[in-house]
Design an enzyme around this catalytic site. Structure first.
Site, PDB file in Angstrom:
ATOM      1  N   HIS A 191      81.988  62.946  14.803  1.00 38.81           N
ATOM      2  CA  HIS A 191      82.337  63.277  16.185  1.00 38.81           C
ATOM      3  C   HIS A 191      82.943  64.666  16.280  1.00 38.81           C
ATOM      4  O   HIS A 191      83.313  65.270  15.271  1.00 38.81           O
ATOM      5  CB  HIS A 191      83.256  62.228  16.818  1.00 38.81           C
ATOM      6  CG  HIS A 191      84.617  62.110  16.224  1.00 38.81           C
ATOM      7  ND1 HIS A 191      84.867  61.538  15.009  1.00 38.81           N
ATOM      8  CD2 HIS A 191      85.824  62.471  16.708  1.00 38.81           C
ATOM      9  CE1 HIS A 191      86.160  61.545  14.759  1.00 38.81           C
ATOM     10  NE2 HIS A 191      86.781  62.125  15.781  1.00 38.81           N
ATOM     11  N   HIS A 225      85.745  66.987  18.679  1.00 37.95           N
ATOM     12  CA  HIS A 225      86.757  67.108  19.727  1.00 37.95           C
ATOM     13  C   HIS A 225      86.759  68.576  20.129  1.00 37.95           C
ATOM     14  O   HIS A 225      86.729  69.455  19.258  1.00 37.95           O
ATOM     15  CB  HIS A 225      88.155  66.742  19.219  1.00 37.95           C
ATOM     16  CG  HIS A 225      88.339  65.310  18.892  1.00 37.95           C
ATOM     17  ND1 HIS A 225      88.210  64.299  19.829  1.00 37.95           N
ATOM     18  CD2 HIS A 225      88.671  64.703  17.724  1.00 37.95           C
ATOM     19  CE1 HIS A 225      88.454  63.138  19.245  1.00 37.95           C
ATOM     20  NE2 HIS A 225      88.720  63.349  17.968  1.00 37.95           N
ATOM     21  N   TYR A 248      86.076  73.239   9.397  1.00 35.56           N
ATOM     22  CA  TYR A 248      85.333  73.175  10.656  1.00 35.56           C
ATOM     23  C   TYR A 248      86.277  72.976  11.838  1.00 35.56           C
ATOM     24  O   TYR A 248      86.144  72.029  12.603  1.00 35.56           O
ATOM     25  CB  TYR A 248      84.290  72.061  10.595  1.00 35.56           C
ATOM     26  CG  TYR A 248      83.485  72.117   9.322  1.00 35.56           C
ATOM     27  CD1 TYR A 248      82.626  73.183   9.079  1.00 35.56           C
ATOM     28  CD2 TYR A 248      83.617  71.139   8.345  1.00 35.56           C
ATOM     29  CE1 TYR A 248      81.912  73.264   7.897  1.00 35.56           C
ATOM     30  CE2 TYR A 248      82.897  71.205   7.164  1.00 35.56           C
ATOM     31  CZ  TYR A 248      82.054  72.271   6.950  1.00 35.56           C
ATOM     32  OH  TYR A 248      81.347  72.351   5.783  1.00 35.56           O
TER      33      TYR A 248
END
Length: 173
Positions: A58, A60, A146
């Protein structure tokens, strides 16, 4: 009952965009494709990425829309579609995915929160940057490659050792 998204032109939004398979590492395995996709979407429909972290399954992010623009949903949809198209065809797709010309990689919906003020913004930036630690991927937020935390450190908004002394709650371990 249908879900109504908040739509305020030029506003800032916290987004969570997840893969359908929450055990996947597809985003990390294809992080170069994801970055290229985001650049293409930003070029066509500009917006500012205030903070972001890419985790295995996922993302954010905090995005600020341009003045007069409310369509973060279009940008999320384009990002998901372009990323999916850039990947090889998977072996199995459900009929509903074929009908909608989807690969079935992403959860169909995403979560958004309208950021209301500086304290809310700061809390969500911190949440983004601590997330790799919370998920047990690294011991220090600055060790996750990342993440926008590196920009925040480089620009002097956070010290390199940010949150290293922050005790995690039991439910976050």
């Amino acid at each position: 009952m249908s879900y109504r998204r908040v739509r305020i032109a030029g506003a800032t939004y916290f987004l969570t965009i997840a893969l359908r398979d929450r055990d996947s590492a597809l985003l990390l395995e294809n992080v170069v494709v994801l970055r290229r996709t985001l650049r293409q979407v930003k070029h066509r429909y500009p917006f500012h990425i205030d903070a972001m972290v890419v985790l295995p399954d996922h993302i954010h992010a905090i995005w600020t829309m341009p003045k007069g623009d409310v369509d973060y949903s279009k940008r999320v949809g384009m990002m998901k579609a372009q990323f999916s198209r850039a990947l090889p065809q998977s072996e199995y797709r459900r009929a509903s995915h074929k009908q909608k010309r989807e690969k079935g990689i992403w959860q169909r919906r995403f979560w958004e929160h309208w950021v209301r003020g500086e304290a809310d913004f700061r809390a969500h930036v911190d949440y983004i940057h601590i997330n790799p630690v919370k998920h047990g991927l690294v011991l220090r937020a600055c060790d996750w490659p990342y993440s926008s935390i590196h920009r925040y450190i480089r620009d002097g908004f956070l010290p390199e050792g940010w949150a290293t002394d922050m005790p995690l709650k039991d439910e976050d371990r």
